[in-house]
Design a protein around this motif. Structure first.
Motif, PDB file in Angstrom:
ATOM      1  N   PHE A  88       0.825  -1.207   0.000  1.00 48.87           N
ATOM      2  CA  PHE A  88       0.000   0.000   0.000  1.00 48.87           C
ATOM      3  C   PHE A  88       0.863   1.263   0.000  1.00 48.87           C
ATOM      4  O   PHE A  88       0.590   2.216  -0.730  1.00 48.87           O
ATOM      5  CB  PHE A  88      -0.926   0.007   1.236  1.00 48.87           C
ATOM      6  N   CYS A  89       1.915   1.254   0.815  1.00 48.17           N
ATOM      7  CA  CYS A  89       2.696   2.488   1.047  1.00 48.17           C
ATOM      8  C   CYS A  89       3.843   2.698   0.059  1.00 48.17           C
ATOM      9  O   CYS A  89       4.273   3.825  -0.150  1.00 48.17           O
ATOM     10  CB  CYS A  89       3.331   2.460   2.433  1.00 48.17           C
ATOM     11  N   GLY A  90       4.416   1.625  -0.441  1.00 52.20           N
ATOM     12  CA  GLY A  90       5.539   1.739  -1.373  1.00 52.20           C
ATOM     13  C   GLY A  90       6.893   1.835  -0.710  1.00 52.20           C
ATOM     14  O   GLY A  90       7.918   1.714  -1.384  1.00 52.20           O
ATOM     15  N   SER A  91       6.931   2.063   0.599  1.00 47.56           N
ATOM     16  CA  SER A  91       8.201   1.950   1.325  1.00 47.56           C
ATOM     17  C   SER A  91       7.909   1.733   2.807  1.00 47.56           C
ATOM     18  O   SER A  91       6.821   2.082   3.287  1.00 47.56           O
ATOM     19  CB  SER A  91       9.089   3.181   1.109  1.00 47.56           C
ATOM     20  N   LEU A  92       8.876   1.158   3.503  1.00 50.62           N
ATOM     21  CA  LEU A  92       8.658   0.783   4.906  1.00 50.62           C
ATOM     22  C   LEU A  92      10.009   0.595   5.579  1.00 50.62           C
ATOM     23  O   LEU A  92      10.891  -0.052   5.026  1.00 50.62           O
ATOM     24  CB  LEU A  92       7.908  -0.562   4.934  1.00 50.62           C
ATOM     25  N   LYS A  93      10.138   1.212   6.766  1.00 49.13           N
ATOM     26  CA  LYS A  93      11.370   1.031   7.547  1.00 49.13           C
ATOM     27  C   LYS A  93      10.954   0.451   8.896  1.00 49.13           C
ATOM     28  O   LYS A  93      10.138   1.067   9.582  1.00 49.13           O
ATOM     29  CB  LYS A  93      12.041   2.389   7.728  1.00 49.13           C
ATOM     30  N   VAL A  94      11.489  -0.709   9.250  1.00 47.92           N
ATOM     31  CA  VAL A  94      10.926  -1.448  10.386  1.00 47.92           C
ATOM     32  C   VAL A  94      12.012  -1.809  11.409  1.00 47.92           C
ATOM     33  O   VAL A  94      13.115  -2.220  11.044  1.00 47.92           O
ATOM     34  CB  VAL A  94      10.269  -2.763   9.881  1.00 47.92           C
ATOM     35  N   GLU A  95      11.663  -1.638  12.682  1.00 43.56           N
ATOM     36  CA  GLU A  95      12.485  -2.161  13.788  1.00 43.56           C
ATOM     37  C   GLU A  95      11.583  -3.080  14.586  1.00 43.56           C
ATOM     38  O   GLU A  95      10.438  -2.709  14.887  1.00 43.56           O
ATOM     39  CB  GLU A  95      12.959  -1.021  14.715  1.00 43.56           C
ATOM     40  N   CYS A  96      12.048  -4.266  14.948  1.00 44.56           N
ATOM     41  CA  CYS A  96      11.171  -5.135  15.727  1.00 44.56           C
ATOM     42  C   CYS A  96      11.963  -5.951  16.741  1.00 44.56           C
ATOM     43  O   CYS A  96      13.156  -6.202  16.563  1.00 44.56           O
ATOM     44  CB  CYS A  96      10.361  -6.050  14.826  1.00 44.56           C
TER      45      CYS A  96
ATOM     46  N   SER B 267      14.900 -11.449   2.310  1.00 44.80           N
ATOM     47  CA  SER B 267      15.145 -12.540   1.353  1.00 44.80           C
ATOM     48  C   SER B 267      13.899 -12.816   0.507  1.00 44.80           C
ATOM     49  O   SER B 267      13.980 -13.456  -0.538  1.00 44.80           O
ATOM     50  CB  SER B 267      15.613 -13.815   2.064  1.00 44.80           C
ATOM     51  N   VAL B 268      12.735 -12.351   0.978  1.00 45.17           N
ATOM     52  CA  VAL B 268      11.517 -12.507   0.167  1.00 45.17           C
ATOM     53  C   VAL B 268      10.961 -11.161  -0.300  1.00 45.17           C
ATOM     54  O   VAL B 268      10.221 -11.091  -1.280  1.00 45.17           O
ATOM     55  CB  VAL B 268      10.409 -13.305   0.925  1.00 45.17           C
ATOM     56  N   LYS B 269      11.276 -10.081   0.422  1.00 43.76           N
ATOM     57  CA  LYS B 269      10.808  -8.740   0.042  1.00 43.76           C
ATOM     58  C   LYS B 269      11.951  -7.749   0.296  1.00 43.76           C
ATOM     59  O   LYS B 269      11.983  -7.062   1.322  1.00 43.76           O
ATOM     60  CB  LYS B 269       9.562  -8.387   0.888  1.00 43.76           C
ATOM     61  N   PRO B 270      12.919  -7.706  -0.620  1.00 48.34           N
ATOM     62  CA  PRO B 270      14.127  -6.905  -0.376  1.00 48.34           C
ATOM     63  C   PRO B 270      13.849  -5.412  -0.199  1.00 48.34           C
ATOM     64  O   PRO B 270      14.656  -4.692   0.381  1.00 48.34           O
ATOM     65  CB  PRO B 270      14.975  -7.142  -1.625  1.00 48.34           C
ATOM     66  N   GLU B 271      12.692  -4.938  -0.668  1.00 47.40           N
ATOM     67  CA  GLU B 271      12.393  -3.503  -0.591  1.00 47.40           C
ATOM     68  C   GLU B 271      12.078  -3.055   0.829  1.00 47.40           C
ATOM     69  O   GLU B 271      12.115  -1.855   1.120  1.00 47.40           O
ATOM     70  CB  GLU B 271      11.191  -3.168  -1.487  1.00 47.40           C
ATOM     71  N   ILE B 272      11.713  -3.977   1.726  1.00 48.10           N
ATOM     72  CA  ILE B 272      11.391  -3.585   3.111  1.00 48.10           C
ATOM     73  C   ILE B 272      12.701  -3.471   3.900  1.00 48.10           C
ATOM     74  O   ILE B 272      13.475  -4.422   3.970  1.00 48.10           O
ATOM     75  CB  ILE B 272      10.449  -4.616   3.781  1.00 48.10           C
ATOM     76  N   GLN B 273      12.941  -2.278   4.468  1.00 56.92           N
ATOM     77  CA  GLN B 273      14.156  -2.105   5.288  1.00 56.92           C
ATOM     78  C   GLN B 273      13.821  -2.535   6.708  1.00 56.92           C
ATOM     79  O   GLN B 273      12.943  -1.938   7.331  1.00 56.92           O
ATOM     80  CB  GLN B 273      14.573  -0.639   5.316  1.00 56.92           C
ATOM     81  N   ILE B 274      14.492  -3.545   7.215  1.00 55.43           N
ATOM     82  CA  ILE B 274      14.077  -4.090   8.519  1.00 55.43           C
ATOM     83  C   ILE B 274      15.254  -4.616   9.330  1.00 55.43           C
ATOM     84  O   ILE B 274      16.160  -5.230   8.777  1.00 55.43           O
ATOM     85  CB  ILE B 274      13.002  -5.187   8.315  1.00 55.43           C
ATOM     86  N   ASN B 275      15.205  -4.339  10.632  1.00 56.54           N
ATOM     87  CA  ASN B 275      16.170  -4.892  11.570  1.00 56.54           C
ATOM     88  C   ASN B 275      15.436  -5.444  12.772  1.00 56.54           C
ATOM     89  O   ASN B 275      14.311  -5.035  13.060  1.00 56.54           O
ATOM     90  CB  ASN B 275      17.161  -3.826  12.030  1.00 56.54           C
ATOM     91  N   SER B 276      16.092  -6.344  13.504  1.00 56.56           N
ATOM     92  CA  SER B 276      15.415  -6.934  14.660  1.00 56.56           C
ATOM     93  C   SER B 276      16.413  -7.246  15.767  1.00 56.56           C
ATOM     94  O   SER B 276      17.611  -7.377  15.532  1.00 56.56           O
ATOM     95  CB  SER B 276      14.701  -8.228  14.249  1.00 56.56           C
ATOM     96  N   MET B 277      15.868  -7.325  16.982  1.00 54.73           N
ATOM     97  CA  MET B 277      16.597  -7.879  18.121  1.00 54.73           C
ATOM     98  C   MET B 277      15.715  -9.004  18.655  1.00 54.73           C
ATOM     99  O   MET B 277      14.525  -9.046  18.343  1.00 54.73           O
ATOM    100  CB  MET B 277      16.819  -6.816  19.198  1.00 54.73           C
TER     101      MET B 277
ATOM    102  N   LEU C  10       6.223   4.631   8.264  1.00 56.55           N
ATOM    103  CA  LEU C  10       5.590   4.710   6.952  1.00 56.55           C
ATOM    104  C   LEU C  10       6.082   5.974   6.246  1.00 56.55           C
ATOM    105  O   LEU C  10       6.494   6.927   6.901  1.00 56.55           O
ATOM    106  CB  LEU C  10       4.062   4.760   7.099  1.00 56.55           C
ATOM    107  N   PRO C  11       6.018   6.001   4.924  1.00 60.68           N
ATOM    108  CA  PRO C  11       6.486   7.204   4.225  1.00 60.68           C
ATOM    109  C   PRO C  11       5.537   8.384   4.464  1.00 60.68           C
ATOM    110  O   PRO C  11       4.339   8.178   4.699  1.00 60.68           O
ATOM    111  CB  PRO C  11       6.456   6.778   2.750  1.00 60.68           C
TER     112      PRO C  11
END
Ligand SMILES: NC(=O)c1ccc[n+]([C@@H]2O[C@H](COP(=O)([O-])OP(=O)(O)OC[C@H]3O[C@@H](n4cnc5c(N)ncnc54)[C@H](OP(=O)(O)O)[C@@H]3O)[C@@H](O)[C@H]2O)c1
Length: 346
Positions: free
Chosen positions: A159-167, A203-213, A231-232
């Protein structure tokens, strides 16, 4: 309709569930499952009518099944010789050894999330990259955590076209059937930062910027994810719109912790048992509606993952992708889930 002949190598926590899910479908059948030796899981294979094979081709190991009263049809090579595709459900990190056997037998192959993306160079989640896997020779169905993250983040990204995620992954210490893992009285941080879970979504959606602990906690029921997604600017979404988006996405259940009186993973799993799938499985990702909040461009939410079962329907869709029999992931998901419901009389 041609029936896809599926071999299942490894009949443990994931293998026995995948076998049932494949058996439920009209367009595929289980031609055999493997066990390393005559242990209690063989009884389930016999009861379900799945031909039993030995993980190894060793004659002595094959004949050890008969000594315990099990009819073993042969070794892994015999099974691979009658299969179109093998689903590897062996314990993680055995991939390289098994991959050589699959290549030599000339069958298509699927691994699970305990293996690294680099083993196959391709990974799979139904909603993220079904088309990319279409007609591929082999792939890896990503882990339970990565599958869970993809289910809620991919529709948001689309929906948004870009996403930066911390989880933060709050991980169960062990599967209910494990007796050799812990902690039982501690909270154990994963001292590899970032943990592999978040980045594996790429590895399945390279466009999502994501990091985790990640931390492991003393429970066996479910994993919980605490997620913050940026969200953008100008995304045009509200908290209610995001909740509706998830309610309308496959394999996500949204319920209200307070109003539905389902505040913890204990009640979530009790609800899952009420659904009536075998083993009390919950294939869907569970999102607490009252834990979702969009503040300006930043989204906060919690979700819970039934680690032993969310990847099971993905394995079925992945067979159709690799065998090139259904290009539309939504059609495959719908067929898979309906067949599983019918199978269990739900
Ligand atoms: N458990 C989860 O929550 C979960 C969730 C998502 C993904 N995964 C992934 O799924 C894969 C399987 O995990 P699992 O939890 O199902 O493991 P599991 O319960 O330990 O079952 C593994 C099965 O494979 C058999 N096996 C042992 N060595 C083998 C070999 N060389 N080749 C083939 N089979 C072999 C085992 O031995 P026996 O035949 O002696 O029983 C057992 O039946 C792993 O990659 C794991 O990371 C697990």
């Amino acid at each position: 309709m041609v029936t896809i002949k599926v071999a299942i190598n490894g009949f443990g926590t994931i293998g026995k569930r995948v076998a049932d899910a494949i058996d439920a479908q009209k367009d595929m059948s289980v031609v055999g499952v493997t066990k390393t030796g005559p242990s209690f899981g063989c009884g389930l294979a016999v009861k379900r009518g799945f031909p039993l094979y030995c993980t190894f081709d060793d004659e002595e190991k094959i004949s050890s099944f008969a000594e315990r009263g099990y009819d073993c049809k042969g070794g892994l090579s015999d099974l691979l010789s009658i299969a179109d595709i093998v689903i590897d459900c062996s314990p993680g990190k055995m991939g390289a050894e098994n991959l050589a056997k699959y290549k030599s037998a000339g069958v298509k192959y699927m691994f699970q999330g305990g293996e690294k993306h680099s083993l196959t160079g391709l990974s799979y989640t139904s909603c993220a990259n079904h088309a990319e896997n279409f007609n591929a020779q082999g792939t890896r169905v990503v882990s339970c955590n990565t599958t869970g993250l993809s289910r809620t983040l991919v529709p948001l990204f689309d929906f948004c076209g870009s996403l930066k995620v911390e989880c933060t992954m709050i991980r169960r210490a062990a599967d209910p059937g494990d007796s050799h893992k812990g902690p039982i009285n501690a909270i154990k941080p994963v001292l590899q930062v970032p943990s592999h879970h978040g980045p594996d979504v790429m590895s399945v959606k390279p466009e999502i910027q994501i990091n985790s602990m990640a931390v492991a906690v003393p429970t066996t029921l479910m994993h919980v994810h605490a997620i913050i997604a940026d969200l953008p600017v100008g995304h045009g979404l509200s908290t209610e719109m995001i909740i509706d988006m998830w309610k309308n996405s496959p394999r996500i259940i949204v319920m209200n912790g307070k109003n539905d009186r389902i505040p913890t993973t204990a009640e979530v799993m009790e609800m899952a048992r009420d659904i009536g799938r075998k083993w009390g499985d919950l294939h869907e990702i569970f999102v607490w509606e009252d834990g979702v909040k969009l503040v300006d461009d930043r989204l906060y939410y919690f979700q819970a993952i039934h680690q032993e079962s969310d990847v099971i329907p993905e394995n079925v869709d992945c067979v159709r992708a690799l065998m090139g029999t259904e290009k539309d992931w939504r059609v495959s998901v719908s067929n898979t889930d309906q067949a599983i419901s019918n199978y269990y009389g739900l």
